[in-house]
Write a protein that holds these residues in place. Structure first.
Motif, PDB file in Angstrom:
ATOM      1  N   SER A 199       0.980  -1.211   0.025  1.00 55.45           N
ATOM      2  CA  SER A 199       0.005  -0.100   0.114  1.00 55.45           C
ATOM      3  C   SER A 199       0.871   1.461  -0.001  1.00 55.45           C
ATOM      4  O   SER A 199       2.135   1.003   0.376  1.00 55.45           O
ATOM      5  CB  SER A 199      -0.864  -0.073   1.150  1.00 55.45           C
ATOM      6  N   THR A 315      -3.521   4.746  -1.713  1.00 62.43           N
ATOM      7  CA  THR A 315      -3.704   3.535  -2.527  1.00 62.43           C
ATOM      8  C   THR A 315      -3.574   2.198  -1.750  1.00 62.43           C
ATOM      9  O   THR A 315      -2.482   1.795  -0.940  1.00 62.43           O
ATOM     10  CB  THR A 315      -2.431   3.266  -3.461  1.00 62.43           C
ATOM     11  N   SER A 318      -2.327  -3.668  -2.512  1.00 64.26           N
ATOM     12  CA  SER A 318      -2.588  -4.085  -4.122  1.00 64.26           C
ATOM     13  C   SER A 318      -1.206  -4.822  -4.648  1.00 64.26           C
ATOM     14  O   SER A 318      -0.208  -4.597  -3.920  1.00 64.26           O
ATOM     15  CB  SER A 318      -2.658  -2.994  -4.929  1.00 64.26           C
ATOM     16  N   SER A 327       0.843   5.816  -8.517  1.00 67.35           N
ATOM     17  CA  SER A 327       0.460   6.609  -7.415  1.00 67.35           C
ATOM     18  C   SER A 327       1.727   7.380  -6.870  1.00 67.35           C
ATOM     19  O   SER A 327       1.666   8.458  -6.651  1.00 67.35           O
ATOM     20  CB  SER A 327      -0.087   5.836  -6.272  1.00 67.35           C
TER      21      SER A 327
END
Length: 466
Positions: A199, A315, A318, A327
């Motif tokens: 993240s 974010t 992921s 990002s």
């Protein structure tokens, strides 16, 4: 026979007996000296072989981790695997040149969704120095070491300083490049999707959770003088020449306040009510919700889409590496420093509850969870304390409590201070690191890449269990 002659005869007999007894002792000693010396020598040789075996075990343990890192996907041929094993072992086992190495071999098994294993076997022969007296001219020994990976999954939150001073001395650019490299490094250790999650939590005084979340029930809109509805709306029917800009100011001059539509919110949230600002408690009540904020300074709403500069949204965890890099590359430097809110949301990103809802943990696996905090300075402001410029000990105190709670939850914290401005070392960042080896004090932006590489190698190795 006289008494004297009898006595003399007895003396002569006793003398002969004594001489005979001394002879027996000498013969006995001569017969036993060989096995005694052999046993003593065997003990010495046993100590030597035990030392050689221990050294070989240490060398194999280190070599198997290196081979496992090189063959994390199981693509090396058996010949390549053995060549690497022998090369690593030879470089590590140099303290016992008297040992004859009989064999060092490596075997790979697993893959295709199953845990991967590399087994290293080694054997050697030690020529004896003393035990040869007993007929043992050499002693053989063997050891083995195993590395298994794929049973441990990795979850990492990158908590990254996006404050205004990150524009100085190339720090933000260096951070972006290093973070992208770290993603490449960690993603390469994943055999299948979900083995590694990452993240990204950019922070300044606030964090940006995304304006599209304005309908979520975990957003707190009112209830205190600093909450969103108090400071975003319009006042009508008031007495005076100047239009009040807050609920309390409007009411103080007899006006009627109408809060703005929540869809106008740009996505910033500030610290939760104390003491929920230092926990990862799921938001289930007004007290535990996340207060909406408009992070406004010098004519800019820092969380507004299209603002320049803008605070990049969080974010969540992921394994979409392209999205994570995008990002990071979109980050801009703005605002004051509140490391605590970044850490709090880094922890929330690892938590299986609202608002970020990390993927559930599979009970068939173990997990390494870590937060990497990078900041270039000292805390200057949060929801309650500080002016955005000078160091605030009160913000540090909130952060210290938060770090205690994060570490108590079993999450590793790596803390990196990039000090290019001659500021003091951050005591709270050093305190937050899980151990002294996880705190990095840098004086140049050029050191960021090597530091991230070091941390990445450490985290990747934690996925391998001996």
């Amino acid at each position: 026979m006289t008494r004297v002659s009898i006595t003399a005869k007895l003396r002569r007999m006793l003398a002969r007996f004594c001489r005979a007894e001394r002879g027996n002792v000498a013969v006995t000693f001569a017969l036993t000296i060989v096995p005694i010396m052999g046993c003593v020598g065997a003990a010495i040789d046993y100590t030597r072989v035990n030392s050689a075996r221990t050294a070989m075990q240490d060398a194999l343990d280190a070599a198997v981790l290196m081979v496992a890192k090189d063959d994390s996907t199981g693509t090396l041929t058996p010949a390549q695997l053995n060549a690497k094993a022998q090369a690593y072992f030879s470089g590590l086992y140099g303290s016992h040149p008297e040992v004859i190495i009989n064999s060092v071999s490596a075997t790979y098994s697993g893959g295709s969704g199953a845990p991967s294993t590399i087994l290293l076997n080694g054997s050697g022969t030690l020529p004896t120095q003393f035990a040869s007296v007993l007929g043992f001219s050499s002693l053989n020994f063997s050891v083995s070491s195993t590395a298994t990976w794929g049973l441990t999954k990795l979850r990492v939150s990158l908590v990254l300083d996006n404050t205004g001073s990150m524009n100085d001395a190339g720090k933000l650019v260096a951070l972006q490049g290093a973070a992208n490299t770290l993603i490449d490094q960690l993603s390469a250790s994943a055999q299948k999707p979900g083995d590694v999650y990452i993240s990204v939590v950019p922070f300044a005084k606030d964090v940006n959770v995304g304006a599209s979340n304005y309908t979520q029930n975990w957003i707190k809109w009112n209830g205190a003088s600093d909450t969103w509805e108090e400071n975003n709306g319009s006042c009508s029917r008031y007495f005076g020449f100047y239009r009040p800009t807050s609920l309390s100011a409007c009411q103080s001059v007899g006006g009627t306040w109408k809060a703005a539509n929540h869809s106008n919110w740009t996505g910033c949230v500030m610290d939760r009510d104390q003491n929920y600002d230092t926990t990862n408690t799921a938001p289930t009540s007004v007290a535990t919700d996340f207060p909406a904020d408009e992070y406004y300074e010098n004519g800019t709403y820092f969380c507004a889409p299209g603002a320049n500069p803008a605070l990049q949204p969080i974010t969540p965890l992921s394994y979409n590496w392209t999205m994570l890099k995008a990002s990071i590359n979109a980050m801009q430097a703005t605002g004051g420093t509140n490391q605590a809110i970044g850490l709090a949301w880094g922890w929330m990103s690892l938590t299986q509850s609202s608002p970020l809802n990390a993927p559930a943990l599979d009970p068939n696996y173990s997990y390494v969870q870590a937060i990497i905090l990078l900041s270039d300075g000292l805390n200057t402001e949060d929801r309650w304390y500080g002016d955005g410029v000078d160091w605030s000990s009160q913000v540090d105190a909130r952060q210290q409590t938060l770090c205690d709670n994060i570490k108590a939850a079993g999450i590793k914290i790596y803390a990196i201070q990039v000090n290019t401005d001659g500021e003091a070392q951050s005591a709270v960042m050093a305190y937050c690191a899980s151990d002294p080896g996880k705190f990095f004090y840098l004086t140049s932006a050029t050191q960021v890449l090597s530091t991230f590489n070091t941390i990445g190698a450490s985290l990747a190795q934690l996925r391998i269990s001996r």
